[in-house]
Design an enzyme around this catalytic site. Sequence first.
Site, mmCIF file in Angstrom:
data_model
loop_
_atom_site.group_PDB
_atom_site.id
_atom_site.type_symbol
_atom_site.label_atom_id
_atom_site.label_comp_id
_atom_site.label_asym_id
_atom_site.label_seq_id
_atom_site.Cartn_x
_atom_site.Cartn_y
_atom_site.Cartn_z
ATOM 1 N N PHE A 153 2.388 54.097 77.256
ATOM 2 C CA PHE A 153 1.895 53.516 76.008
ATOM 3 C C PHE A 153 2.845 52.407 75.558
ATOM 4 O O PHE A 153 3.264 52.344 74.405
ATOM 5 C CB PHE A 153 1.787 54.594 74.919
ATOM 6 C CG PHE A 153 0.889 55.740 75.292
ATOM 7 C CD1 PHE A 153 -0.486 55.649 75.121
ATOM 8 C CD2 PHE A 153 1.404 56.904 75.833
ATOM 9 C CE1 PHE A 153 -1.328 56.699 75.470
ATOM 10 C CE2 PHE A 153 0.583 57.969 76.177
ATOM 11 C CZ PHE A 153 -0.788 57.867 75.997
ATOM 12 N N GLU A 156 4.440 45.368 75.166
ATOM 13 C CA GLU A 156 5.306 44.326 75.699
ATOM 14 C C GLU A 156 6.195 43.786 74.584
ATOM 15 O O GLU A 156 5.768 43.630 73.452
ATOM 16 C CB GLU A 156 4.468 43.203 76.315
ATOM 17 C CG GLU A 156 3.866 43.601 77.647
ATOM 18 C CD GLU A 156 3.209 42.434 78.346
ATOM 19 O OE1 GLU A 156 3.762 41.318 78.306
ATOM 20 O OE2 GLU A 156 2.131 42.639 78.916
ATOM 21 N N CYS A 266 -3.185 44.251 78.539
ATOM 22 C CA CYS A 266 -3.570 45.652 78.315
ATOM 23 C C CYS A 266 -4.798 45.802 77.422
ATOM 24 O O CYS A 266 -5.828 46.295 77.875
ATOM 25 C CB CYS A 266 -2.390 46.424 77.725
ATOM 26 S SG CYS A 266 -1.045 46.689 78.894
#
Length: 439
Positions: A153, A156, A266
């Site tokens: 989870f 960035e 993502c």
Amino acid sequence: MKMTVIGCGYLGATHAACMAELGHEVLGMDSDIDKVHTLNSGKAPFFERDLDDLLAKHTASGRLRFTASYGEAADFADLHFIGVGTPNQPGTDAYDLTHLFDAARRLAPGLTGPAVIAVKSTVPVGTAPQVAEILREYAPAKDLIEVAWNPEFLRESFAVDDTLRPDRLVLGFKRDHSWAETVLRQAFAKIIESGTPTIVTDWATAELAKGAANSFLATKISFVNAMAEVCEKSGANVAELADILGHDHRIGRHGMRPGLGFGGGCLPKDLAGFITRADELEAGPAVDMLREAAAVNGRRRQRVVDLAREELGGDLSGKRITIWGAAFKPDTDDIRDSPALAVAQALHDLGATVTITDPKALDNARKLHPELDYVEDPIAAVDDADLLLHLTEWHQYSNIDPKRLANRTTSPKVIDARGTLNTDQWREAGWLARALGRP
């Protein structure tokens, strides 16, 4: 413990370095020889805050090294994390599991004894049995190989902190998982002992966790941006509205930031993949709200293009537009599905001359969009510009005094698509300043 990490991109390289930081002996494995050489030199082939420090520290200490050999990885340890990429398939939003299945196939022949394969890659629900079947077919150890699902989870630019101090730890197993659970609890012992909530569940629930989490986050962002559309029509202020909503503890302020919308490798991928898998499971109507979340996100980019045309008289031919920001968000050099670059390309296609600046992502942006112009200095970048767009909220941009810029442009106009500039200050400095969702 000794462990390997198969696949050393953003996820794998970070996981490998952080496992070494926790005291383990780690071998990272990646098929890209150049990447392996870079990582063994103590540097990441991408920018991620604090990661180079950990890589340098633990490649020097001997706890961490990297290889391109699956055979070496298989011999090194009995715990193997897989963190290869699972992008969307070309021409469809379904996940491409080629790299995952290939990694399992190539690792398997070296697995001659009991081993735990812990997959971290984001996948559609129902993938774990396929990985288990590949390992059973190709590994000499057959049923002695246990498959676990350990979703990540990571955010960035916060990936190191999210690995070492996660919000939760999820461990998914098939049925009799006593040995695999023992191994993973030992691997994450320091994290668990620090009080991190640890959820032990089945394969399917663990597989759904990352996609569901990102789909919810995408919906939350898109909700506040839908409210921004209403605010623009009504004269309300979306920043103040978000603050009002955020004080409700059931809603919360974190993650509900109005602006240009989400991008990166993502949220867009996982939202699209989650919807596609729901359709395959004949549960499509249950995720119609997620389709609208994706549509709202796309409209934010078009809204900035429309505002730019409006401020420049409708015709962008020959107009000079400067864009602050290329990365999809600050503190990273990642430009995957960058809203800033999507807007830049759209403006270029409409005839504008587009100049981009960014503290970290210019090299990546140049490779993907060589047709655009690039300037490193954000102040010099506005020279002779007809319009300035603030599209990635680097703190450096908020700290620039607008009085230094007005006389460098042909027309002091700015559109703040991230809501972090002090537009009152910019107006006082002589700029026409507009912000998404605000009067």
